[in-house]
Structures are given as C-alpha cells and as structure tokens.
Write a protein that holds these residues in place. Structure first.
Motif, PDB file in Angstrom:
ATOM      1  N   TYR A 203     -10.553 -13.195 -36.768  1.00 27.21           N
ATOM      2  CA  TYR A 203     -11.002 -12.569 -35.526  1.00 27.21           C
ATOM      3  C   TYR A 203     -11.551 -11.158 -35.734  1.00 27.21           C
ATOM      4  CZ  TYR A 203     -10.494 -10.881 -30.661  1.00 27.21           C
ATOM      5  OH  TYR A 203     -10.699 -10.350 -29.414  1.00 27.21           O
ATOM      6  N   LEU A 204     -11.081 -10.463 -36.781  1.00 28.44           N
ATOM      7  CA  LEU A 204     -11.425  -9.057 -36.952  1.00 28.44           C
ATOM      8  C   LEU A 204     -12.400  -8.773 -38.090  1.00 28.44           C
ATOM      9  CD1 LEU A 204      -7.873  -7.557 -36.364  1.00 28.44           C
ATOM     10  CD2 LEU A 204      -9.822  -7.451 -34.814  1.00 28.44           C
ATOM     11  N   LEU A 205     -12.621  -9.740 -38.952  1.00 25.50           N
ATOM     12  CA  LEU A 205     -13.594  -9.587 -40.036  1.00 25.50           C
ATOM     13  C   LEU A 205     -14.739 -10.561 -39.830  1.00 25.50           C
ATOM     14  CD1 LEU A 205     -11.331  -9.310 -43.225  1.00 25.50           C
ATOM     15  CD2 LEU A 205     -12.283  -7.457 -41.847  1.00 25.50           C
TER      16      LEU A 205
ATOM     17  N   CYS B 124     -11.222 -18.272 -34.816  1.00 21.77           N
ATOM     18  CA  CYS B 124     -11.992 -17.731 -33.692  1.00 21.77           C
ATOM     19  C   CYS B 124     -13.303 -18.487 -33.503  1.00 21.77           C
ATOM     20  CB  CYS B 124     -12.283 -16.247 -33.930  1.00 21.77           C
ATOM     21  SG  CYS B 124     -13.271 -15.494 -32.623  1.00 21.77           S
ATOM     22  N   ARG B 125     -13.518 -18.941 -32.282  1.00 21.29           N
ATOM     23  CA  ARG B 125     -14.792 -19.579 -31.898  1.00 21.29           C
ATOM     24  C   ARG B 125     -15.452 -18.720 -30.838  1.00 21.29           C
ATOM     25  NH1 ARG B 125     -19.337 -21.457 -30.426  1.00 21.29           N
ATOM     26  NH2 ARG B 125     -19.725 -23.708 -30.174  1.00 21.29           N
ATOM     27  N   SER B 126     -16.656 -18.242 -31.127  1.00 19.29           N
ATOM     28  CA  SER B 126     -17.382 -17.382 -30.204  1.00 19.29           C
ATOM     29  C   SER B 126     -18.781 -17.932 -29.977  1.00 19.29           C
ATOM     30  CB  SER B 126     -17.461 -15.959 -30.768  1.00 19.29           C
ATOM     31  OG  SER B 126     -18.381 -15.903 -31.853  1.00 19.29           O
ATOM     32  N   VAL B 127     -19.607 -17.152 -29.293  1.00 21.30           N
ATOM     33  CA  VAL B 127     -20.987 -17.561 -29.040  1.00 21.30           C
ATOM     34  C   VAL B 127     -21.794 -17.644 -30.331  1.00 21.30           C
ATOM     35  CG1 VAL B 127     -21.005 -16.658 -26.684  1.00 21.30           C
ATOM     36  CG2 VAL B 127     -21.674 -15.161 -28.574  1.00 21.30           C
TER      37      VAL B 127
ATOM     38  N   ILE C 228      -7.929 -16.571 -24.674  1.00 19.50           N
ATOM     39  CA  ILE C 228      -9.321 -16.369 -24.258  1.00 19.50           C
ATOM     40  C   ILE C 228      -9.573 -14.880 -24.050  1.00 19.50           C
ATOM     41  CG2 ILE C 228     -11.125 -17.008 -22.621  1.00 19.50           C
ATOM     42  CD1 ILE C 228      -9.554 -19.466 -21.881  1.00 19.50           C
ATOM     43  N   PRO C 229     -10.029 -14.196 -25.112  1.00 18.87           N
ATOM     44  CA  PRO C 229     -10.421 -12.793 -24.974  1.00 18.87           C
ATOM     45  C   PRO C 229     -11.910 -12.706 -24.672  1.00 18.87           C
ATOM     46  CG  PRO C 229     -10.257 -13.348 -27.285  1.00 18.87           C
ATOM     47  CD  PRO C 229     -10.032 -14.633 -26.503  1.00 18.87           C
ATOM     48  N   GLY C 230     -12.516 -11.604 -25.032  1.00 14.17           N
ATOM     49  CA  GLY C 230     -13.940 -11.437 -24.797  1.00 14.17           C
ATOM     50  C   GLY C 230     -14.425 -10.274 -25.643  1.00 14.17           C
ATOM     51  N   GLY C 231     -15.224  -9.437 -24.998  1.00 16.29           N
ATOM     52  CA  GLY C 231     -15.652  -9.361 -23.625  1.00 16.29           C
ATOM     53  C   GLY C 231     -14.548  -9.449 -22.577  1.00 16.29           C
ATOM     54  N   GLU C 232     -15.024  -9.556 -21.357  1.00 18.82           N
ATOM     55  CA  GLU C 232     -14.157  -9.735 -20.194  1.00 18.82           C
ATOM     56  C   GLU C 232     -14.373 -11.146 -19.662  1.00 18.82           C
ATOM     57  OE1 GLU C 232     -11.858 -10.171 -17.383  1.00 18.82           O
ATOM     58  OE2 GLU C 232     -11.652  -8.221 -18.379  1.00 18.82           O
ATOM     59  N   PRO C 233     -13.412 -12.056 -19.889  1.00 19.40           N
ATOM     60  CA  PRO C 233     -13.584 -13.452 -19.492  1.00 19.40           C
ATOM     61  C   PRO C 233     -13.871 -13.668 -18.009  1.00 19.40           C
ATOM     62  CG  PRO C 233     -11.743 -13.245 -20.996  1.00 19.40           C
ATOM     63  CD  PRO C 233     -12.167 -11.850 -20.644  1.00 19.40           C
TER      64      PRO C 233
ATOM     65  N   MET D 123      -8.571 -18.551 -30.905  1.00 19.21           N
ATOM     66  CA  MET D 123      -9.160 -17.408 -30.205  1.00 19.21           C
ATOM     67  C   MET D 123     -10.528 -17.851 -29.702  1.00 19.21           C
ATOM     68  SD  MET D 123      -6.754 -15.155 -30.891  1.00 19.21           S
ATOM     69  CE  MET D 123      -7.403 -13.506 -30.661  1.00 19.21           C
ATOM     70  N   LEU D 124     -10.612 -18.134 -28.420  1.00 14.96           N
ATOM     71  CA  LEU D 124     -11.837 -18.664 -27.816  1.00 14.96           C
ATOM     72  C   LEU D 124     -12.540 -17.552 -27.046  1.00 14.96           C
ATOM     73  CD1 LEU D 124     -13.562 -21.205 -27.154  1.00 14.96           C
ATOM     74  CD2 LEU D 124     -12.108 -21.500 -25.121  1.00 14.96           C
ATOM     75  N   GLU D 125     -13.696 -17.137 -27.554  1.00 12.38           N
ATOM     76  CA  GLU D 125     -14.463 -16.056 -26.923  1.00 12.38           C
ATOM     77  C   GLU D 125     -15.702 -16.639 -26.238  1.00 12.38           C
ATOM     78  OE1 GLU D 125     -13.956 -11.999 -29.264  1.00 12.38           O
ATOM     79  OE2 GLU D 125     -14.872 -13.512 -30.524  1.00 12.38           O
ATOM     80  N   PRO D 126     -15.628 -16.940 -24.956  1.00  7.50           N
ATOM     81  CA  PRO D 126     -16.766 -17.572 -24.288  1.00  7.50           C
ATOM     82  C   PRO D 126     -17.915 -16.612 -23.991  1.00  7.50           C
ATOM     83  CG  PRO D 126     -14.993 -17.208 -22.724  1.00  7.50           C
ATOM     84  CD  PRO D 126     -14.471 -16.794 -24.065  1.00  7.50           C
ATOM     85  N   LEU D 127     -17.679 -15.308 -24.181  1.00  7.01           N
ATOM     86  CA  LEU D 127     -18.734 -14.306 -24.011  1.00  7.01           C
ATOM     87  C   LEU D 127     -18.277 -12.993 -24.632  1.00  7.01           C
ATOM     88  CD1 LEU D 127     -18.794 -12.948 -20.328  1.00  7.01           C
ATOM     89  CD2 LEU D 127     -16.768 -13.735 -21.517  1.00  7.01           C
ATOM     90  N   PHE D 128     -19.239 -12.115 -24.934  1.00  8.55           N
ATOM     91  CA  PHE D 128     -18.939 -10.786 -25.446  1.00  8.55           C
ATOM     92  C   PHE D 128     -19.148  -9.701 -24.385  1.00  8.55           C
ATOM     93  CE2 PHE D 128     -20.091 -12.082 -30.068  1.00  8.55           C
ATOM     94  CZ  PHE D 128     -18.803 -12.549 -30.263  1.00  8.55           C
ATOM     95  N   GLN D 129     -19.827 -10.042 -23.307  1.00 10.27           N
ATOM     96  CA  GLN D 129     -20.123  -9.058 -22.267  1.00 10.27           C
ATOM     97  C   GLN D 129     -18.832  -8.512 -21.662  1.00 10.27           C
ATOM     98  OE1 GLN D 129     -22.125 -10.572 -18.816  1.00 10.27           O
ATOM     99  NE2 GLN D 129     -22.992  -8.595 -18.252  1.00 10.27           N
ATOM    100  N   CYS D 130     -18.831  -7.219 -21.354  1.00  8.26           N
ATOM    101  CA  CYS D 130     -17.642  -6.593 -20.772  1.00  8.26           C
ATOM    102  C   CYS D 130     -18.074  -5.534 -19.759  1.00  8.26           C
ATOM    103  CB  CYS D 130     -16.778  -5.965 -21.875  1.00  8.26           C
ATOM    104  SG  CYS D 130     -15.141  -5.436 -21.303  1.00  8.26           S
ATOM    105  N   ASN D 131     -17.149  -5.202 -18.852  1.00  4.16           N
ATOM    106  CA  ASN D 131     -17.408  -4.140 -17.879  1.00  4.16           C
ATOM    107  C   ASN D 131     -16.779  -2.826 -18.320  1.00  4.16           C
ATOM    108  OD1 ASN D 131     -14.831  -5.111 -17.542  1.00  4.16           O
ATOM    109  ND2 ASN D 131     -15.072  -5.682 -15.399  1.00  4.16           N
ATOM    110  N   LEU D 132     -16.315  -2.765 -19.583  1.00  2.60           N
ATOM    111  CA  LEU D 132     -15.806  -1.528 -20.167  1.00  2.60           C
ATOM    112  C   LEU D 132     -16.435  -1.337 -21.547  1.00  2.60           C
ATOM    113  CD1 LEU D 132     -11.972  -1.754 -19.349  1.00  2.60           C
ATOM    114  CD2 LEU D 132     -13.671  -0.287 -18.249  1.00  2.60           C
TER     115      LEU D 132
END
Length: 338
Positions: free
Chosen positions: A273-275, A262-265, A78-83, A31-40
């Motif tokens: 991913y959830l804890l 999960c690898r995130s910023v 690749i989730p996010g945020g919005e990738p 689970m690769l999260e390259p950002l947390f920013q989202c438009n929702l």
C-alpha cells in the motif's frame, strides 16, 4: 469489544485453513481504493498529487466486486482519497456485505451528514474515522481548520444511528505520549468501538517528509503511551502482538506485504500500500510474480523506519495463532512494556 466476535471467529477459521493448506502468502485485508480524489490535502498523504485524469477516475461497482472475489481476503478496507466522494460507494459496500466481507469504510467525516442515510448498520460494516490527535494536532495534519470538529460530529451521528465506529490515528513527529494518552481517553469517552494506530511512515509520495518518525522514535513513543495506558480501558483494533511490536518488544518481526494487498484505479499495487514498484492487472500476477524477499526492513532501505499495520499486523496475527497462550497473556495485561 474492538473487533466483533463474529469477525474474530471467521478470521481465525480463515487463518487456520490457510495454515493447514501450507499457504505462506495469503491476504488478510484487501485495501480497496475506488478513487484517489479527496476533499482534503493532508501533509502525510501523496494520493492527491496524482494528475487530474487519475483523480477523476473511479473503480466501478463491478471492478470492486471482481477485486474482492479475486483476492478472497475476509476483510476489505476502503480508503482513498475520500470514499464518500464516490457516487456508488453505498452500492459497493452493500455488495461486499452481501458476500459477508467485513468492510471498514475510511472517511474524514466531512460528508457523513449528507450520506449517512444511504447506509444501514450491519455487523459487517465499520466506519473508520480519520483522527490524528486533538483539534490543534489533527487540523494541522490535514491542513484545514474545523476538520476535527466535523469528524467528532460524524462519530456522534454514526453512533446515534447504531453504526460501528473505529478511529484511525497516525502519530507524527512532535506528538507526546501524554497528549496521545489524553486523546485516546477522549476517543473512548466518545464510545468508539475501537482505535487503529500507526506511526507515520515516510513513504516516497508523501509531501511533508520532515513530519515522520524513525523506528527508534516510534518505539519510544509507543512504549511511553502504553505505560501511561496500562490501567486504562483502551480498545485497540489490533492484535496484542502488534501492539507489543510497536513498543519495540518484537524486534524480529518481518513485514508481510502480501497480507494487505492493494487494488486501486491503477491496478494491483506492487509490493504494498505504501510503496509503488509498479502495478499489475491481476491479483494472481501480483502474488506469483512479486519477489517478496526483496522488501521489508533489512532488505529495502525504503522500509527501514516502517512499522505500519498494513505490513506488520499480518505478521503479528500469524504469530498470535502460533503462540496463543502468550497472546492471551499479552491481551490480559494490555501490552508488555519493557
């Protein structure tokens, strides 16, 4: 077919190799999260509650490549945020495809029309569109009107350009089996390549805790859904054993949190991913220094109602490898429903 034949073959070979080596803790999906920013600001998500300095942070192309190579999982989600808010996401995807990783790029679809020209169809690339139900349900979950219509337009656009498209659906409290079945019929009419399912799990960072399902509620809902869908041609991007688990027919399954690291910023997230029990700087440290026996249903009260695929799909996949004949029987009849 929900999962490409090349992916099934590659994954089977990978699991067999790990089994022969005697490895118990190995990854299936990064689970690769390259950002947390989202438009929702979806009511079931806690990512957007991060402070501004974190929301403005991005993993670089090289950091993403390093994470993928360090982990070694054959599949990268690749989730996010919005990738699609990441300016270098096409380069990240391209580099992972060069390494023959199966990439699932998760998106709400809003930015798809303006960014689709930056991608090329590939058997290694699947766009995973977030849709939690029909318009009135989905737009309520994401807290914004018109997002359902944007996602449907994005699916049609992607399919017209030759891309593989999956959907990702989380079922929340208040949704009925009948409505869910109608929705799955709708998705199959859109010619999506596969559907991913999950019950809403009340992890700590999520905003609306009242929207989530208990484990008995989830099992009842999925049993009813699969009963309705017995004679339908729904294509789920799951092993038949995981679908059987959702219906309450595999009660002894334990979570395999190492299966979807999960690898995130922030770094490598422990344990799943959830804890959030802290972050470490390397995949090696995550795997070797995490006490995996502390987590999961029966061990950690936070996990009591969890049935999420990021923890239980790896368990189901491993079980299907051990019991191929039963897996074939389940696949033939869709899912066993008591």
């Amino acid at each position: 077919m929900a999962i490409p034949a090349i992916q099934v073959a590659r994954l089977g070979k990978y699991i067999l190799t790990q089994t022969l080596k005697g490895n118990k803790h190995y990854p299936l999906v990064l689970m690769l999260e390259p950002l947390f920013q989202c438009n929702l600001r979806c009511k079931g998500c806690g990512k957007v509650n991060q402070p501004p300095e974190i929301l403005n942070k991005r993993l670089s192309v090289q950091e993403c490549i390093d994470a993928v190579e360090e982990c070694g999982a054959p599949i990268v989600s690749i989730p996010g945020g919005e990738p699609l808010l990441h300016p270098e996401i096409p380069t990240i995807v391209s580099e992972l495809i060069k390494r023959k990783k199966f990439v699932y790029l998760c998106t709400n679809g809003i930015l798809m029309p303006e960014r689709i020209h930056e991608f090329k169809p590939s058997p290694y690339l699947t766009f995973n569109l977030h849709l939690d139900g029909p318009a009135e349900v989905h737009d309520k979950v994401v807290c914004k009107q018109g997002v359902f219509d944007s996602a449907v337009r994005a699916i049609k656009l992607l399919k017209s350009k030759g891309f593989r498209v999956n959907t990702n659906t989380t079922l929340f409290g208040g949704q009925t089996a009948e409505k869910a079945a109608e929705f799955f019929d709708f998705l199959m009419d859109l010619k999506v390549d596969g559907m991913t399912l999950s019950s809403a799990f009340s992890y700590e960072a999520a905003e609306d805790q009242d929207a989530f399902l208990t484990r008995p509620q989830s099992e009842k809902l999925f049993r009813e859904i699969f009963t309705i869908g017995k004679n339908k041609n729904w294509d789920f991007s799951h092993s038949s054993f995981y679908l059987d688990f959702l219906a309450g027919n595999q009660p002894n399954y334990k979570c395999s949190p190492w299966g979807n690291p999960c690898r995130s910023v922030h770094g490598w997230q422990r344990p799943c991913y959830l804890l959030e029990d802290g972050f470490v700087s390397s995949y090696k440290e995550l795997m070797e220094d995490t006490d995996w026996d502390k987590f999961g249903v029966g061990n950690d009260p936070r996990c009591a109602n969890c049935m999420v695929h990021c923890g239980f799909e790896p368990t189901a996949v491993a079980d299907s490898v051990k019991r191929p004949i039963k897996g074939a029987m389940l696949a033939l009849k869709g899912v066993s429903v008591k």
